[in-house]
Design an enzyme around this catalytic site. Structure first.
Site, PDB file in Angstrom:
ATOM      1  N   SER A   1       0.830  -1.207   0.000  1.00  0.00           N
ATOM      2  CA  SER A   1       0.000   0.000   0.000  1.00  0.00           C
ATOM      3  C   SER A   1       0.861   1.251   0.000  1.00  0.00           C
ATOM      4  O   SER A   1       2.020   1.228   0.431  1.00  0.00           O
ATOM      5  CB  SER A   1      -0.902  -0.024   1.239  1.00  0.00           C
ATOM      6  N   ASP A   2       0.268   2.357  -0.474  1.00  0.00           N
ATOM      7  CA  ASP A   2       0.958   3.636  -0.411  1.00  0.00           C
ATOM      8  C   ASP A   2      -0.078   4.755  -0.318  1.00  0.00           C
ATOM      9  O   ASP A   2      -1.152   4.660  -0.908  1.00  0.00           O
ATOM     10  CB  ASP A   2       1.845   3.857  -1.637  1.00  0.00           C
ATOM     11  N   THR A   3       0.268   5.798   0.428  1.00  0.00           N
ATOM     12  CA  THR A   3      -0.624   6.950   0.600  1.00  0.00           C
ATOM     13  C   THR A   3       0.110   8.229   0.227  1.00  0.00           C
ATOM     14  O   THR A   3       1.273   8.418   0.605  1.00  0.00           O
ATOM     15  CB  THR A   3      -1.094   7.063   2.070  1.00  0.00           C
TER      16      THR A   3
END
Length: 196
Positions: free
Chosen positions: A77-79
Site C-alpha cells: 500500500s501507499d498513501t
C-alpha cells in the site's frame, strides 16, 4: 461467510511497517505475516494523482513476488496527499513538515491511498480518495503539533487521529480510515472478490 473464515486456507502477507495498517488488519480479525523489504520509493514525474500511489504500491510488491506460494496473498500500500497539483509525501525535517502544514492551512487537500493485491495468478490495485478540509491553522498550532508529534512518518505531515486532526479538520468527504492509512472497506471488498 465472514472474511476470516473465507480466508482460512490463505496466507496473507502484509508488506507494511505502518502500525496503523497492521492494526486495521488485526481489527478485521485476519491472521497475517509482516514481511518487509526496502524499496526506493521513486516514481516517474509524469504520474498524476492516484497514478502515484498505484505505482508505488505495485513497486513495493516487486521484491516479494518471486517467493510467493499458491495460497499467498501479498498486500502492499501507499498513501499520498495531493495538494495544489502536487504530491506531498513524508516530510524529511521540521521545516518541511511546517511548510506542508502551512500550505494546507485553510484549504482542501486529497488523501489518496492505493492498495495492491498480488498472488501467483494476478495483481489487482484499488485506490480511494478522501477530501480533507483544514481550518486556518495558526503558526503556534503548527509549531506545537510538529514539535510534540514529529509527523515525519506521515504523508502530508499530519495524522488525522492526532491532536492536529481533532482541532484542525473542519470536515472530510470520503473514508476517515483512508486518511489514517488504509481504505479498510475497499480492502475487505477486494479480498472478498479475490476468493469468490
Amino acid at each position: 461467510m465472514l472474511i476470516n473464515k473465507k480466508l482460512k486456507d490463505y496466507h496473507i502477507i502484509l508488506a507494511s511497517g505502518s502500525p496503523r495498517r497492521q492494526k486495521f488488519f488485526k481489527d478485521l480479525g485476519l491472521d497475517f505475516e509482516i514481511r518487509l523489504k526496502k524499496v526506493d520509493e521513486v516514481y516517474p514525474e509524469r504520474l498524476y494523482k492516484f497514478e502515484i500511489p498505484d505505482y508505488l504500491a505495485q513497486l513495493k510488491a516487486l521484491p516479494h513476488k518471486e517467493g510467493l506460494k499458491e495460497n499467498d496473498i501479498l498486500i502492499t500500500s501507499d498513501t499520498i496527499v495531493w495538494h495544489n497539483n502536487q504530491a506531498l509525501g513524508k516530510p524529511k525535517s521540521k521545516d518541511e513538515a511546517t511548510a506542508m502544514l502551512t500550505s494546507q492551512s485553510g484549504t482542501m487537500h486529497e488523501v489518496i491511498t492505493s492498495v495492491c493485491f498480488t498472488t501467483t495468478k494476478l495483481e489487482k490495485t484499488v485506490n480511494h480518495t478522501t477530501k480533507v478540509y483544514f481550518k486556518q491553522l495558526t503558526d503556534e498550532e503548527i509549531e506545537y503539533y510538529v514539535t510534540h508529534y514529529q509527523p515525519y512518518d506521515k504523508a502530508g505531515a499530519y495524522g488525522i487521529q492526532e491532536w492536529i486532526g481533532q482541532i484542525g479538520i473542519e470536515k472530510i468527504e470520503g473514508s476517515y480510515f483512508n486518511v489514517v492509512g488504509l481504505p479498510v472497506f475497499e480492502v475487505y471488498k477486494t479480498l472478498n472478490s479475490l476468493i469468490d
